[in-house]
Structure formats: structure tokens, C-alpha cells
Design a protein around this motif. Sequence first.
Motif, PDB file in Angstrom:
ATOM      1  N   MET A   1      35.225  31.537  40.700  1.00 55.69           N
ATOM      2  CA  MET A   1      35.693  32.249  41.859  1.00 55.69           C
ATOM      3  C   MET A   1      36.046  33.673  41.436  1.00 55.69           C
ATOM      4  N   THR A   2      35.528  34.626  42.157  1.00 56.48           N
ATOM      5  CA  THR A   2      35.801  36.029  41.868  1.00 56.48           C
ATOM      6  C   THR A   2      36.451  36.663  43.089  1.00 56.48           C
ATOM      7  N   GLN A   3      37.509  37.413  42.830  1.00 56.30           N
ATOM      8  CA  GLN A   3      38.233  38.113  43.885  1.00 56.30           C
ATOM      9  C   GLN A   3      38.436  39.543  43.421  1.00 56.30           C
ATOM     10  N   ALA A   4      38.081  40.500  44.232  1.00 61.97           N
ATOM     11  CA  ALA A   4      38.303  41.898  43.887  1.00 61.97           C
ATOM     12  C   ALA A   4      39.784  42.221  44.062  1.00 61.97           C
ATOM     13  N   ILE A   5      40.375  42.749  43.018  1.00 62.08           N
ATOM     14  CA  ILE A   5      41.771  43.170  43.050  1.00 62.08           C
ATOM     15  C   ILE A   5      41.810  44.621  42.589  1.00 62.08           C
ATOM     16  N   GLU A   6      42.407  45.468  43.406  1.00 65.49           N
ATOM     17  CA  GLU A   6      42.494  46.884  43.059  1.00 65.49           C
ATOM     18  C   GLU A   6      43.622  47.106  42.061  1.00 65.49           C
ATOM     19  N   ILE A   7      43.334  47.910  41.036  1.00 58.98           N
ATOM     20  CA  ILE A   7      44.350  48.280  40.042  1.00 58.98           C
ATOM     21  C   ILE A   7      44.477  49.802  40.064  1.00 58.98           C
ATOM     22  N   LYS A   8      45.686  50.265  40.292  1.00 63.46           N
ATOM     23  CA  LYS A   8      45.969  51.699  40.270  1.00 63.46           C
ATOM     24  C   LYS A   8      46.562  52.027  38.898  1.00 63.46           C
ATOM     25  N   VAL A   9      45.974  52.981  38.200  1.00 65.15           N
ATOM     26  CA  VAL A   9      46.466  53.417  36.894  1.00 65.15           C
ATOM     27  C   VAL A   9      47.554  54.459  37.124  1.00 65.15           C
ATOM     28  N   LEU A  10      48.788  54.109  36.770  1.00 63.61           N
ATOM     29  CA  LEU A  10      49.934  55.000  36.961  1.00 63.61           C
ATOM     30  C   LEU A  10      50.272  55.785  35.698  1.00 63.61           C
ATOM     31  N   ASP A  11      49.833  55.289  34.560  1.00 64.34           N
ATOM     32  CA  ASP A  11      50.079  55.963  33.284  1.00 64.34           C
ATOM     33  C   ASP A  11      48.711  56.305  32.693  1.00 64.34           C
ATOM     34  N   LYS A  12      48.389  57.591  32.663  1.00 63.70           N
ATOM     35  CA  LYS A  12      47.058  58.049  32.240  1.00 63.70           C
ATOM     36  C   LYS A  12      46.740  57.684  30.796  1.00 63.70           C
ATOM     37  N   ARG A  13      47.746  57.377  29.990  1.00 62.96           N
ATOM     38  CA  ARG A  13      47.483  56.982  28.600  1.00 62.96           C
ATOM     39  C   ARG A  13      46.676  55.687  28.522  1.00 62.96           C
ATOM     40  N   LEU A  14      46.701  54.902  29.592  1.00 67.75           N
ATOM     41  CA  LEU A  14      45.907  53.669  29.608  1.00 67.75           C
ATOM     42  C   LEU A  14      44.417  53.955  29.475  1.00 67.75           C
ATOM     43  N   HIS A  15      43.979  55.141  29.887  1.00 71.95           N
ATOM     44  CA  HIS A  15      42.572  55.502  29.714  1.00 71.95           C
ATOM     45  C   HIS A  15      42.241  55.669  28.234  1.00 71.95           C
ATOM     46  N   GLU A  16      43.235  56.038  27.415  1.00 77.11           N
ATOM     47  CA  GLU A  16      43.042  56.153  25.960  1.00 77.11           C
ATOM     48  C   GLU A  16      43.214  54.800  25.276  1.00 77.11           C
ATOM     49  N   TRP A  17      44.267  54.098  25.647  1.00 81.45           N
ATOM     50  CA  TRP A  17      44.595  52.817  25.003  1.00 81.45           C
ATOM     51  C   TRP A  17      43.632  51.710  25.408  1.00 81.45           C
ATOM     52  N   GLY A  18      43.083  51.837  26.582  1.00 79.88           N
ATOM     53  CA  GLY A  18      42.210  50.804  27.133  1.00 79.88           C
ATOM     54  C   GLY A  18      42.840  50.216  28.374  1.00 79.88           C
ATOM     55  N   LEU A  19      42.072  50.151  29.430  1.00 83.43           N
ATOM     56  CA  LEU A  19      42.584  49.555  30.659  1.00 83.43           C
ATOM     57  C   LEU A  19      42.795  48.061  30.441  1.00 83.43           C
ATOM     58  N   PRO A  20      43.718  47.465  31.191  1.00 82.71           N
ATOM     59  CA  PRO A  20      43.919  46.019  31.053  1.00 82.71           C
ATOM     60  C   PRO A  20      42.596  45.291  31.258  1.00 82.71           C
ATOM     61  N   LYS A  21      42.298  44.371  30.349  1.00 80.49           N
ATOM     62  CA  LYS A  21      41.035  43.632  30.428  1.00 80.49           C
ATOM     63  C   LYS A  21      41.206  42.281  29.744  1.00 80.49           C
ATOM     64  N   TYR A  22      40.235  41.439  29.965  1.00 82.44           N
ATOM     65  CA  TYR A  22      40.184  40.146  29.280  1.00 82.44           C
ATOM     66  C   TYR A  22      39.646  40.401  27.877  1.00 82.44           C
ATOM     67  N   GLN A  23      40.370  39.941  26.862  1.00 82.72           N
ATOM     68  CA  GLN A  23      40.005  40.240  25.481  1.00 82.72           C
ATOM     69  C   GLN A  23      38.825  39.416  24.970  1.00 82.72           C
ATOM     70  N   THR A  24      38.585  38.260  25.569  1.00 83.48           N
ATOM     71  CA  THR A  24      37.440  37.424  25.202  1.00 83.48           C
ATOM     72  C   THR A  24      36.801  36.896  26.485  1.00 83.48           C
ATOM     73  N   PRO A  25      35.568  36.434  26.434  1.00 85.10           N
ATOM     74  CA  PRO A  25      34.893  35.959  27.652  1.00 85.10           C
ATOM     75  C   PRO A  25      35.607  34.814  28.370  1.00 85.10           C
ATOM     76  N   LEU A  26      36.352  33.983  27.662  1.00 80.70           N
ATOM     77  CA  LEU A  26      37.032  32.859  28.296  1.00 80.70           C
ATOM     78  C   LEU A  26      38.546  33.040  28.376  1.00 80.70           C
ATOM     79  N   ALA A  27      39.029  34.246  28.127  1.00 85.40           N
ATOM     80  CA  ALA A  27      40.464  34.504  28.223  1.00 85.40           C
ATOM     81  C   ALA A  27      40.922  34.294  29.668  1.00 85.40           C
ATOM     82  N   ALA A  28      42.108  33.739  29.827  1.00 81.96           N
ATOM     83  CA  ALA A  28      42.651  33.456  31.152  1.00 81.96           C
ATOM     84  C   ALA A  28      43.476  34.597  31.710  1.00 81.96           C
ATOM     85  N   ALA A  29      43.875  35.546  30.871  1.00 87.91           N
ATOM     86  CA  ALA A  29      44.782  36.603  31.309  1.00 87.91           C
ATOM     87  C   ALA A  29      44.393  37.935  30.683  1.00 87.91           C
TER      88      ALA A  29
END
Length: 156
Positions: A1-29
Motif C-alpha cells: 500500500m502506498t500513500q503520498a504524504i507531503e513532507i515540508k523541509v523546515l531546516d535546510k541542512r537536511l538537504h546536506e545531511w540527507g532527507l528522511p528516507k528508508y535506509q534499506t529496501p525493507l526498513a519499516a521507518a
Amino acid sequence: MTQAIEIKVLDKRLHEWGLPKYQTPLAAAIDLFACIEQPLQLKPQEAAVLIPSGIALHMDSRDFCAVILPRSGLGHKKGLVLGNSVGLIDADYTAQCFISVWNRNPASSNEIITIQPGERIAQMMFLPVVRPEFKVVEAFSTTSERGGGGFGSTGV
């Protein structure tokens, strides 16, 4: 099941550090970053501290929520856990998500946990929400094998 969820980046440093993402293909969070300006020291057993995640969400669905959970390695190895055990983000909350962190180490240990800006300190999982209708009754319509047995009723 896929649901589009909008994420607003409030701290521009996340573009350097990496946006929140799943670290592995089967990661749950997804991992959440500590969006702080300078290192933060947490002394054992002191009050929990709110750390900005640098993101806001718009789930736009009554069928989802998000929960913030501790990262297992930080909790087990260092004693960094969430001050509220689990954080709940309701689908209609659209402001910045904060992470309540707490150093669970014994006060006598003097084990200070230092959180660095950009460190991955928690994780966020998206879960389905079920909203049952409640029916007030005098007695339940069926019984269960366990019945009203509580703490320890099925063994220790």
C-alpha cells in the motif's frame, strides 16, 4: 500500500545531511535527524528534551498516523530513548515534528549522551488507523477464553 504524504523541509541542512528516507529496501521507518545548532549533552535521568526534526508532514488522510520511535542501537548501546516512550503524530497535525529524548542511564553512572547536529536520533513509522464505532452494552455479546483475566493470568 502506498500513500503520498507531503513532507515540508523546515531546516535546510537536511538537504546536506540527507532527507528522511528508508535506509534499506525493507526498513519499516525513516530516520529523523537532530536539527539542533550545537551539540547537546543529556545527563542521566534529567528531564526529557524536545529536539526539532526539521520536518512537518501533511498526511491528508484519516487512514494514517505516524509514530516516532527510538533507534534501537542508540537505546540499547547508549541509553538514548524517547521521553514519552512513543510519539504520536496525528494526520491533522501539520507543524514541525519534535523528538522527545531522554537519557535513561542511571544517575550514578554519569554517562552523558551527546547529540550532534545532524545525528540520526529517532525513527518515524507510518501506520494505518482504524476508527471503530463504539456500542455501549451492559454485557458483551460473546465471551473469550481469557475473559477478565489480567496481569499474569496466562502465566508469568
